[in-house]
Design a protein around this motif. Structure first.
Motif, short mmCIF file in Angstrom:
data_model
loop_
_atom_site.label_atom_id
_atom_site.label_comp_id
_atom_site.label_asym_id
_atom_site.label_seq_id
_atom_site.Cartn_x
_atom_site.Cartn_y
_atom_site.Cartn_z
N LEU A 178 0.78 -1.25 -0.22
CA LEU A 178 0.00 -0.01 -0.04
C LEU A 178 0.86 1.09 -0.07
CD1 LEU A 178 -2.97 -0.83 2.83
CD2 LEU A 178 -2.96 -0.91 0.25
N LEU A 236 1.32 -6.76 5.95
CA LEU A 236 2.00 -5.45 5.23
C LEU A 236 3.43 -6.00 5.01
CD1 LEU A 236 0.37 -2.06 5.84
CD2 LEU A 236 0.23 -3.56 3.80
N LEU A 292 8.56 -3.35 4.12
CA LEU A 292 8.59 -1.98 4.72
C LEU A 292 10.18 -1.67 4.80
CD1 LEU A 292 5.49 -1.98 7.01
CD2 LEU A 292 5.70 -1.13 4.71
N SER A 293 10.32 -0.38 4.27
CA SER A 293 9.74 0.64 3.37
C SER A 293 10.08 0.17 2.17
CB SER A 293 9.97 1.86 3.68
OG SER A 293 9.84 2.75 2.66
N THR A 312 3.88 7.16 6.05
CA THR A 312 3.48 6.37 7.24
C THR A 312 2.60 5.22 6.83
OG1 THR A 312 4.13 8.23 8.73
CG2 THR A 312 2.61 6.45 9.55
N TRP A 313 2.60 4.13 7.19
CA TRP A 313 1.65 3.05 6.97
C TRP A 313 1.03 2.75 8.49
CZ3 TRP A 313 6.23 3.37 4.86
CH2 TRP A 313 6.18 3.20 3.58
N LEU A 335 -6.39 -0.30 7.10
CA LEU A 335 -5.06 -0.10 6.80
C LEU A 335 -5.01 1.37 5.95
CD1 LEU A 335 -3.98 -3.51 5.40
CD2 LEU A 335 -4.16 -2.73 7.79
N THR A 336 -3.93 1.94 6.12
CA THR A 336 -3.60 3.14 5.29
C THR A 336 -2.21 3.33 5.15
OG1 THR A 336 -4.16 5.52 5.08
CG2 THR A 336 -3.54 4.83 7.08
N ALA A 337 -1.89 4.33 3.98
CA ALA A 337 -0.50 4.70 3.65
C ALA A 337 -0.37 6.11 3.34
CB ALA A 337 0.21 4.00 2.48
N ALA A 361 -1.98 9.70 9.45
CA ALA A 361 -2.37 8.26 9.40
C ALA A 361 -3.36 8.02 10.26
CB ALA A 361 -1.45 7.36 9.49
#
Length: 624
Positions: free
Chosen positions: A28, A141, A144-145, A220-221, A273-275, A283
């Protein structure tokens, strides 16, 4: 060689699916940044993490630390992906299979109005033999990154929210290296930080939230789980890429196992979830907005105006009486308050902290000689709606008929689970739900109550009997409690008497967040949760048998109905419907009359630092 399988972009978020052999991983990233993805020097993170009891444990010093990347995961084979696109959302379904007859489904939903993704993971046994899960992730997930290559030292920050009673939501930020989340010289040891909460307090120890910030690239996740039982998240790093996963607490962490008979299916709780470009504040706001979108259509009309709520607890400390309430009502009349809430102790003659008279829910005639309807009418005549406190999931020591009703109580190892002076009703039993329907719903209806404050002052702990494992028993218990909450709502609507039952459900978990979101108000749920019939006989505390079958039958629908209710504490339009004003402690009720404090802008709960009004929060009429 890792190849791009598909890309999907909506609402400012891009989902990139990459495939390496039979492993499919999800990245993401903020929309428009997919061209900057650079990482391909770590193992691909599988879409789903799972562990079957019949399979070997993972190696790399994993035992007791992590159950990730077991042979169960290595047995999964990618079979296909489909996507359904509309103007408001995109739903991506990815299928995986196991040669033993297990079919895994990973469903990702992107929304047009917010850069958050919802993930639901399920597994179905299509074979002829039973299999037992001891770990199943809600989300994963990896890599990263994705914008870095190599170790990228001192560029990853881990944000978590510590929490305990009366001190919730304390943001803690640590470097990945400070958590020993860096590979060994041989990239052999499975380095993992597994954290969460065990029991029926989902925000004790930690809040079900984690964020990973790439300070070098300004991204940021963040992730949040949504169930009210034991949960876990894991930060994992064996090579150059960091992984984040979470969901139900597994067998090692939360004593959870689930047996799938042939034809059975299990769906893990939803994750969000988010990015984003920016830090943890941005976030967290995205996750909160996702919850707001899900919850707001279910809320009553009072949410639009946010009337001030007065709670009398800190002026009587658990000993409300007809006299104290009438005195308050006279002082509050004409002050433009929306609700007056009678807190704990209306059923007892002792102070709340000194007694455990829970379970029968019979009004104290000494404290209320004219009955409760008498003071409710006075509250209504003063222009306010009337609320009342319940802790309906508990049986107290001072109600021996309830406390010793072992057939109806949760047990562990065959003995009633006892925490201080409290035991827990087994909400999975139909006769318990019927008893509480008479004791709670009939009480609310007959006294004209408009608002219900739901309290919860103990935790079940590791779990309870009645299922394949203690952890699964706990999960079923929480869903069954949500079923009863849904019944409260359905009863008000299905019988066509919207004024007959409370239109609002408050929540005060003494430092714990609301575990039971309100069920969706539609005809489907009105049929599923039949309204309580007050003419039906009340189950007898003196006898009766029951089981969990009726509750189990509705668990999958409940799981879908109750969304991420854990993301709000205070916001521009908060979950709780009105603002609690606790008597003298907050300086609201003073000798000689009311004392009004200046209004302050509400703060977003994720994280605890206040965000400026420019970030989309509406004003509130909160009195603090």
């Amino acid at each position: 060689m890792r190849e791009i399988l598909n890309r999907y972009t909506l609402g400012g978020l891009t989902a990139v699916y990459r495939r390496e052999g039979d492993v499919v991983e999800l990245l993401l990233v903020p929309a428009g940044s997919e061209g900057s993805i650079a990482r391909a020097d770590c193992a691909a993170e599988p879409l789903i993490q799972a562990k079957l009891t019949e399979d070997d444990a993972p190696a790399f010093f994993s035992g007791g630390r992590t159950m990730r990347n077991s042979p169960t995961v290595k047995a999964m084979r990618y079979t296909g992906q489909t996507a359904q696109k509309s103007a408001d959302k995109t739903v991506v379904v990815t299928k995986l299979t196991d040669p033993r007859g297990l079919a895994y489904t990973h469903t990702l939903t992107l929304y047009a109005d917010n850069p958050a993704a919802e993930v639901v993971t399920s597994v179905e046994n299509t074979g002829s033999e039973a299999h037992t899960l001891e770990m199943l992730s809600s989300f994963t997930l990896g890599s990263l990154s994705p914008f870095s290559a190599g170790l990228a030292p001192v560029t990853l920050k881990i944000h978590r929210l510590r929490s305990t009673w009366s001190a919730e939501g304390r943001l803690v930020t640590e470097a990945a290296e400070d958590l020993q989340l860096e590979p060994s010289w041989k990239c052999y040891s499975a380095n993992s930080v597994r954290f969460g909460s065990v029991g029926s307090f989902p925000v004790r120890g930690f809040v079900p939230f984690c964020a990973v910030e790439d300070t070098a690239h300004g991204v940021t996740w963040a992730a949040a789980t949504t169930q009210g039982s034991s949960w876990q998240m894991e930060l994992y790093r064996q090579d150059r890429g960091l992984s984040l996963s979470g969901g139900l607490a597994d067998r090692e962490f939360g004593a959870w196992c689930k047996t799938l008979a042939p034809g059975a299916c299990f769906t893990a709780p939803k994750a969000v979830l988010t990015a984003v470009r920016g830090g943890v504040d941005t976030a967290a706001q995205v996750l909160a907005e996702n919850t707001r979108r899900a919850i707001e259509p279910l809320l009553p009309a009072s949410e639009k105006t946010l009337p001030v709520l007065f709670n009398e607890f800190c002026s009587t400390w658990g000993k409300p009486t007809e006299e104290t309430i009438l005195r308050h009502v006279r002082a509050l009349k004409g002050k433009n308050l929306g609700f007056y809430v009678i807190d704990a102790g209306w059923y007892d003659d002792d102070a709340f902290e000194a007694a455990a008279k829970l379970g029968r829910w019979e009004l104290s005639r000494r404290a209320f000689p004219h009955g409760l309807k008498y003071v409710v009418d006075a509250i209504h005549n003063a222009g306010m709606k009337a609320g009342i406190w319940f802790e309906f999931e508990m049986a107290g020591r001072d109600e021996p008929d309830c406390f010793t009703k072992t057939d109806w109580l949760l047990t562990r190892d065959g003995r009633p689970i006892t925490a201080g002076d409290r035991r827990f009703w087994d909400m999975r039993k139909p006769e318990v739900q019927e008893y509480l329907a008479h004791r709670v719903i009939d009480f609310l209806r007959s006294n004209g109550i408009d608002y219900m404050k739901v309290d919860y002052n103990e935790t079940i702990g590791l779990g309870c009997d009645g299922a394949e494992s203690l952890g699964e028993g706990l999960y079923e218990q929480i869903l069954a409690s949500q079923q009863f909450s849904a019944r409260l709502s359905a009863g008000a609507l299905c019988i066509g008497r919207a004024s007959a039952l409370p239109q609002l459900l408050g929540a005060c978990l003494y430092g714990q967040l609301f575990r039971c979101a309100r069920v969706r108000r539609d005809s489907h749920h009105c049929r599923q949760y039949a309204p309580h019939d007050p003419a039906a006989p009340e189950p007898d505390l003196g006898g009766g048998q029951g089981g969990a079958a009726a509750a189990k039958a509705v668990l999958p629908n409940l799981q879908r109905a109750f969304g991420a209710a854990l993301l709000f504490r205070r916001a521009g339009r908060p979950l709780g419907s009105a603002v609690d004003c606790y008597g003298r402690r907050h300086g609201i009720l003073r000798q000689g009359g009311l004392h009004h404090r200046p209004r302050r802008q509400p703060a977003v709960w994720f994280p605890h630092r206040q965000l400026p009004r420019t970030q989309g929060l509406a004003g509130s009429r909160a009195a603090r």
